[in-house]
Motif scaffolding. Sequence first.
Motif, mmCIF file in Angstrom:
data_model
loop_
_atom_site.group_PDB
_atom_site.id
_atom_site.type_symbol
_atom_site.label_atom_id
_atom_site.label_comp_id
_atom_site.label_asym_id
_atom_site.label_seq_id
_atom_site.Cartn_x
_atom_site.Cartn_y
_atom_site.Cartn_z
ATOM 1 N N ASP A 10 0.883 -1.161 0.000
ATOM 2 C CA ASP A 10 0.000 0.000 0.000
ATOM 3 C C ASP A 10 0.919 1.209 0.000
ATOM 4 O O ASP A 10 1.639 1.456 0.966
ATOM 5 N N ASP A 51 -6.686 -0.653 -1.436
ATOM 6 C CA ASP A 51 -5.605 0.331 -1.586
ATOM 7 C C ASP A 51 -4.234 -0.327 -1.741
ATOM 8 O O ASP A 51 -3.209 0.319 -1.551
ATOM 9 N N ASP A 52 -4.239 -1.637 -2.068
ATOM 10 C CA ASP A 52 -2.965 -2.361 -2.203
ATOM 11 C C ASP A 52 -2.676 -2.686 -3.659
ATOM 12 O O ASP A 52 -3.551 -3.113 -4.401
ATOM 13 N N ASP A 130 -7.702 -7.345 0.823
ATOM 14 C CA ASP A 130 -7.469 -6.052 1.477
ATOM 15 C C ASP A 130 -8.277 -5.991 2.761
ATOM 16 O O ASP A 130 -9.336 -6.590 2.877
ATOM 17 N N LYS A 131 -7.726 -5.254 3.724
ATOM 18 C CA LYS A 131 -8.341 -5.022 5.031
ATOM 19 C C LYS A 131 -8.364 -6.261 5.916
ATOM 20 O O LYS A 131 -9.313 -6.496 6.665
ATOM 21 N N ASP A 232 -2.952 -7.105 4.569
ATOM 22 C CA ASP A 232 -3.595 -7.228 3.270
ATOM 23 C C ASP A 232 -2.834 -8.243 2.412
ATOM 24 O O ASP A 232 -2.170 -7.897 1.429
HETATM 25 MG MG MG Z 1 -4.873 -2.131 2.296
#
Ligand code: MG
Length: 385
Positions: A10, A51-52, A130-131, A232
Motif C-alpha cells: 500500500d 488500496d494495495d 485487502d483489510k 492485506d
Molecule cells: Mg490495504
Amino acid sequence: MLTLSIVKADTGGYVGHSAVHPDMVAEAQRAVDRAIQNGLLIDAQVVTCGDDLSLIMTHRYGRDSHLVHGFAWETFRATTRVAQDLGLYGAGQDLLSDAFSGNLRGLGPGYAEIEFEERPSEPVLCFLADKTEPGAWNLPLYKIFADPFNTPGLVIDAKMHAGFVFEVYDLYEDKRIEFDCPADLYDMLMFIGSPARYVIHSVRSKALSEAAAVTSTQRLSLIAGKYVGKDDPVMVVRCQSGLPSIGEALEPFAFPHTVAGSMRGSHHAPLMPVRLEDATPNRFDGPPRVVGLGFQIKDGKLIGPRDMFADPAFDRARAQANEVMDYLRRHGPFEPHRLPLDELEYTTMPELEKRLADRWSPLPAPAAEQVPAGEAASSVSGLRR
Ligand code: MG
Ligand code: 13P
Ligand code: 13P
Ligand code: MG
Ligand code: MG
C-alpha cells in the motif's frame, strides 16, 4: 525452474484507504514493462485490491532475489512519489524503511513466491485481499488441502490421497513447524485456529513433492512495533493434475468466514469474495475483500487473468457477508466485533490506564453478615439463605 512472485504494498490510498489511483497503476505498469523489456522479468501484471498494489511477476531468479525484490522496492518508491504528488492518503504507507538492503524481509511490502518446473498446462490462482491479515488464508487453505468435504480429490485422486504438508509460522516467536496431513490434522488445527499468531506459509504435495501454495506471511505491526495499516495478504495456489482443481481451490470462499481487519484493522468482519471492480472496501473500511485471479502459465507468460469471483455462484457469499456485516456492526465498540484488547491495532488503553490509575479503588469488602440471635454461624457452611 520458474518463479512466480507476487510482491505487494500500500503506497497510498484513493480515497482514504479504499482504492489505488489509476496514475499509480500506470506508473507501476510502465516499470514492469521496462523490466520485461530488459529481461529481468519474463512477464508481469499490475493488479490492485482495495488500496494495495500487487506486482504479479514471473522470472528465473528464484525466491528472495535481490534483483526482483529491489525492482519491486523501486517501483513502490515510484508509486509513492505519484501518491505524494496527488496528496493521496498514506503515501508510502507500507514502506517501513528508507533503504533497501538485499531483500524485502522486514521492509514492509508483502510477498508470496513459489518456484516450480512449469507443467505442460500450469493453471494458478492468485488471491489478493485487502483489510485483513495473513492468517485470513488459514481457513481456506485448510479446506482446500485437508478437508474432503471441500476437496473430493483428497479422496478420489490417487495423486492427492497421500495428503499435503503444511508449513506454519509462529509470527510472535519467529519459528516454523511442518504438519504432515492428514495424520497431523488435529494438532495443526489447534494452532492455525488462532490466525493472528499462527499462519500457514506454504503447502506442498506429498505425492508430487511439489510446492502447491504459498502466502505472504508478514505482519506489519510486528515489524514496525506499531499500527501502520493491515497486512492485506496475497496467496498463490497451483491447481490441477494432482493438485486441487480450480473449483476446489475457489470453493472455501463461498463461505465468507470472519477475519480480523476492516475499520482501523481492529474489527472482526466477513471476508467477501468479489470481482475486481468491486474490490473497494468502502463500508466501514470493509468488509474485507478477496479477489481471485486465474492464469494459465505458458513458457513463463501469464495468460490471463480471469476474474474468478465474477461468477453469480458467489452472489450468495456476498449477500451473506453483507448480512454478517450488518449483524457485527450493531455491536459497535463491543467485542467480538472489536478485536480483543491484546489484538487491537489501535488503542488508547495504555494512556487511559495511566490517566485513570488513581480513580480505581479496591472492591468494597463484603457487608458483615447479620446472624440472627441463637443460630450458630456454623449451621450453614458458606450458603446464604
Ligand atoms: Mg490495504
Ligand atoms: P471437464 O470434463 O469439464 O474437463 O471437467 C473435469 C473435471 O475434473 C472438473 O473438476
Ligand atoms: P489498510 O491497511 O488497507 O491501509 O487499512 C488501514 C486501515 O486502518 C483501514 O481502516
Ligand atoms: Mg491504506
Ligand atoms: Mg494495509
